[in-house]
Design a protein around this motif. Structure first.
Motif, PDB file in Angstrom:
ATOM      1  N   ILE A 113       0.816  -1.206   0.000  1.00 31.04           N
ATOM      2  CA  ILE A 113       0.000   0.000   0.000  1.00 31.04           C
ATOM      3  C   ILE A 113       0.854   1.263   0.000  1.00 31.04           C
ATOM      4  CG2 ILE A 113      -0.224   0.037   2.519  1.00 31.04           C
ATOM      5  CD1 ILE A 113      -3.078   1.103   2.136  1.00 31.04           C
ATOM      6  N   ILE A 114       2.010   1.217   0.665  1.00 29.60           N
ATOM      7  CA  ILE A 114       2.879   2.393   0.701  1.00 29.60           C
ATOM      8  C   ILE A 114       3.602   2.572  -0.625  1.00 29.60           C
ATOM      9  CG2 ILE A 114       4.943   3.366   1.804  1.00 29.60           C
ATOM     10  CD1 ILE A 114       3.907   2.255   4.435  1.00 29.60           C
ATOM     11  N   SER A 115       3.934   1.459  -1.283  1.00 28.04           N
ATOM     12  CA  SER A 115       4.531   1.554  -2.615  1.00 28.04           C
ATOM     13  C   SER A 115       3.559   2.202  -3.591  1.00 28.04           C
ATOM     14  CB  SER A 115       4.926   0.164  -3.131  1.00 28.04           C
ATOM     15  OG  SER A 115       5.897  -0.415  -2.299  1.00 28.04           O
ATOM     16  N   PHE A 124       2.835  10.207   9.204  1.00 27.79           N
ATOM     17  CA  PHE A 124       3.883   9.714  10.103  1.00 27.79           C
ATOM     18  C   PHE A 124       5.020  10.731  10.215  1.00 27.79           C
ATOM     19  CE2 PHE A 124       1.809   5.934   8.346  1.00 27.79           C
ATOM     20  CZ  PHE A 124       1.484   5.250   9.503  1.00 27.79           C
ATOM     21  N   ALA A 125       5.396  11.323   9.069  1.00 25.67           N
ATOM     22  CA  ALA A 125       6.464  12.322   9.064  1.00 25.67           C
ATOM     23  C   ALA A 125       6.061  13.556   9.869  1.00 25.67           C
ATOM     24  CB  ALA A 125       6.803  12.715   7.628  1.00 25.67           C
ATOM     25  N   ILE A 126       4.810  13.974   9.731  1.00 20.86           N
ATOM     26  CA  ILE A 126       4.320  15.134  10.489  1.00 20.86           C
ATOM     27  C   ILE A 126       4.327  14.835  11.983  1.00 20.86           C
ATOM     28  CG2 ILE A 126       2.281  16.539  10.967  1.00 20.86           C
ATOM     29  CD1 ILE A 126       1.578  16.299   7.981  1.00 20.86           C
ATOM     30  N   ILE A 158       4.602   2.083  10.506  1.00 24.25           N
ATOM     31  CA  ILE A 158       4.537   2.079   9.037  1.00 24.25           C
ATOM     32  C   ILE A 158       4.507   0.651   8.504  1.00 24.25           C
ATOM     33  CG2 ILE A 158       5.850   2.629   6.938  1.00 24.25           C
ATOM     34  CD1 ILE A 158       6.819   5.175   8.437  1.00 24.25           C
ATOM     35  N   MET A 159       5.311  -0.218   9.086  1.00 24.50           N
ATOM     36  CA  MET A 159       5.310  -1.619   8.662  1.00 24.50           C
ATOM     37  C   MET A 159       3.981  -2.291   8.985  1.00 24.50           C
ATOM     38  SD  MET A 159       8.090  -1.998   7.103  1.00 24.50           S
ATOM     39  CE  MET A 159       8.008  -3.753   6.831  1.00 24.50           C
ATOM     40  N   ALA A 160       3.355  -1.882  10.079  1.00 19.05           N
ATOM     41  CA  ALA A 160       2.020  -2.402  10.406  1.00 19.05           C
ATOM     42  C   ALA A 160       1.008  -1.963   9.351  1.00 19.05           C
ATOM     43  CB  ALA A 160       1.596  -1.922  11.792  1.00 19.05           C
ATOM     44  N   LEU A 161       1.107  -0.710   8.910  1.00 17.52           N
ATOM     45  CA  LEU A 161       0.231  -0.221   7.839  1.00 17.52           C
ATOM     46  C   LEU A 161       0.481  -0.977   6.542  1.00 17.52           C
ATOM     47  CD1 LEU A 161      -1.764   1.825   6.584  1.00 17.52           C
ATOM     48  CD2 LEU A 161       0.198   3.365   6.248  1.00 17.52           C
ATOM     49  N   ASN A 162       1.730  -1.297   6.291  1.00 10.63           N
ATOM     50  CA  ASN A 162       2.112  -1.943   5.032  1.00 10.63           C
ATOM     51  C   ASN A 162       1.574  -3.369   4.910  1.00 10.63           C
ATOM     52  OD1 ASN A 162       3.358  -0.968   2.727  1.00 10.63           O
ATOM     53  ND2 ASN A 162       5.262  -2.073   3.111  1.00 10.63           N
ATOM     54  N   PHE A 176      -2.638  -2.692  13.286  1.00 14.04           N
ATOM     55  CA  PHE A 176      -2.375  -1.277  13.004  1.00 14.04           C
ATOM     56  C   PHE A 176      -2.848  -0.386  14.155  1.00 14.04           C
ATOM     57  CE2 PHE A 176      -3.443   2.811  10.848  1.00 14.04           C
ATOM     58  CZ  PHE A 176      -2.129   3.189  10.600  1.00 14.04           C
ATOM     59  N   ILE A 177      -4.026  -0.674  14.696  1.00 11.67           N
ATOM     60  CA  ILE A 177      -4.491   0.110  15.848  1.00 11.67           C
ATOM     61  C   ILE A 177      -3.540  -0.092  17.034  1.00 11.67           C
ATOM     62  CG2 ILE A 177      -6.327   0.380  17.560  1.00 11.67           C
ATOM     63  CD1 ILE A 177      -8.336  -0.247  15.370  1.00 11.67           C
ATOM     64  N   GLY A 178      -3.117  -1.347  17.248  1.00  9.49           N
ATOM     65  CA  GLY A 178      -2.171  -1.619  18.328  1.00  9.49           C
ATOM     66  C   GLY A 178      -0.870  -0.869  18.154  1.00  9.49           C
ATOM     67  N   ALA A 179      -0.339  -0.841  16.919  1.00  3.81           N
ATOM     68  CA  ALA A 179       0.907  -0.129  16.654  1.00  3.81           C
ATOM     69  C   ALA A 179       0.743   1.366  16.908  1.00  3.81           C
ATOM     70  CB  ALA A 179       1.348  -0.377  15.209  1.00  3.81           C
TER      71      ALA A 179
END
Length: 228
Positions: A113-115, A124-126, A158-162, A176-179
């Motif tokens: 999804i990030i690709s 995440f950067a913000i 980010i890896m959890a989102l990926n 993802f919620i846990g992360a």
């Protein structure tokens, strides 16, 4: 189910101990949290080799819990060394979580999804930029360790989102919620410690941490069960 009920009972006792400032109960309950989750993993997923990174993440989380729970004024060990030991332990735990999340999508032909949407990295950067902007003036000698830790934990999120699209939808949501809760809990620690202490900080930190660890483990287990 009984193990999870026991886990949340321990967690509730720990949160109550934080509120009541009951040090013996706080220490006794906190030290049992991660071993209980390890037992939950073992009783649910017998393939120990496959889950070794998860066990490692829980083990180093347990070490971090131990290092960070010592009284800062009643020990022969330097408070700064205890904090650094806890920081390093949790940093290693986040690295193992990140490696496991990468393992789950490694070798797949589908783009992540990030690709497909690099703009998803912007929130995440913000978050990282805002947190470090708030903390930086008060970090002093801790600047480099805190920067490294912040980058590692946001990488874990980010890896959890990926994982999206590579694992069962409920597993993705849990993890993802846990992360995100883990990131929030650690951000609260940093703000309370380095910027400005706030009321009920320990209650917020521990309740989100306890929930975060459970959701990550629950999501990982669910993913393994769906593949079995």
């Amino acid at each position: 189910m009984q193990i999870i009920l026991f886990y949340f009972l321990i967690g509730l006792l720990n949160v109550c101990a934080e509120f009541l400032v009951n040090e013996p109960l706080k220490y006794a309950s906190k030290v049992l949290l991660m071993p209980t989750l390890m037992l939950f993993v073992y009783r649910t997923i017998k393939a120990t080799n496959v889950m070794r990174m998860i066990y490692a993440a829980l083990f180093f989380s347990w070490l971090g819990d131990i290092f960070l729970m010592f009284p800062k004024t009643q020990t022969v060990i330097s408070p700064k060394l205890l904090f650094l030991a806890g920081l390093i332990s949790f940093l290693i735990a986040h690295i193992f979580y990140s490696l496991y999340f990468y393992y789950e999508i490694k070798g797949k032909n589908t783009a992540s999804i990030i690709s497909k949407n690099p703009s998803l990295l912007l929130p995440f950067a913000i978050f990282v930029a805002t947190l470090l902007y708030i903390l930086f003036p008060t970090l002093d000698a801790m600047k480099v360790p805190v920067i490294i830790y912040t980058l590692v934990i946001i990488t874990m999120a980010i890896m959890a989102l990926n994982r999206h699209g590579f694992v069962e939808s409920r597993s993705f949501v849990y993890v993802f919620i846990g992360a995100c809760l883990f990131v929030f809990s650690d951000a609260c620690i940093a703000i309370n410690l380095f910027y400005k202490p706030f009321n009920l900080a320990r209650l917020l930190i521990m309740s989100t941490y306890i929930t975060a660890q459970f959701l990550i483990i629950k999501g990982v287990i669910l993913s393994k069960q769906m593949k079995a």
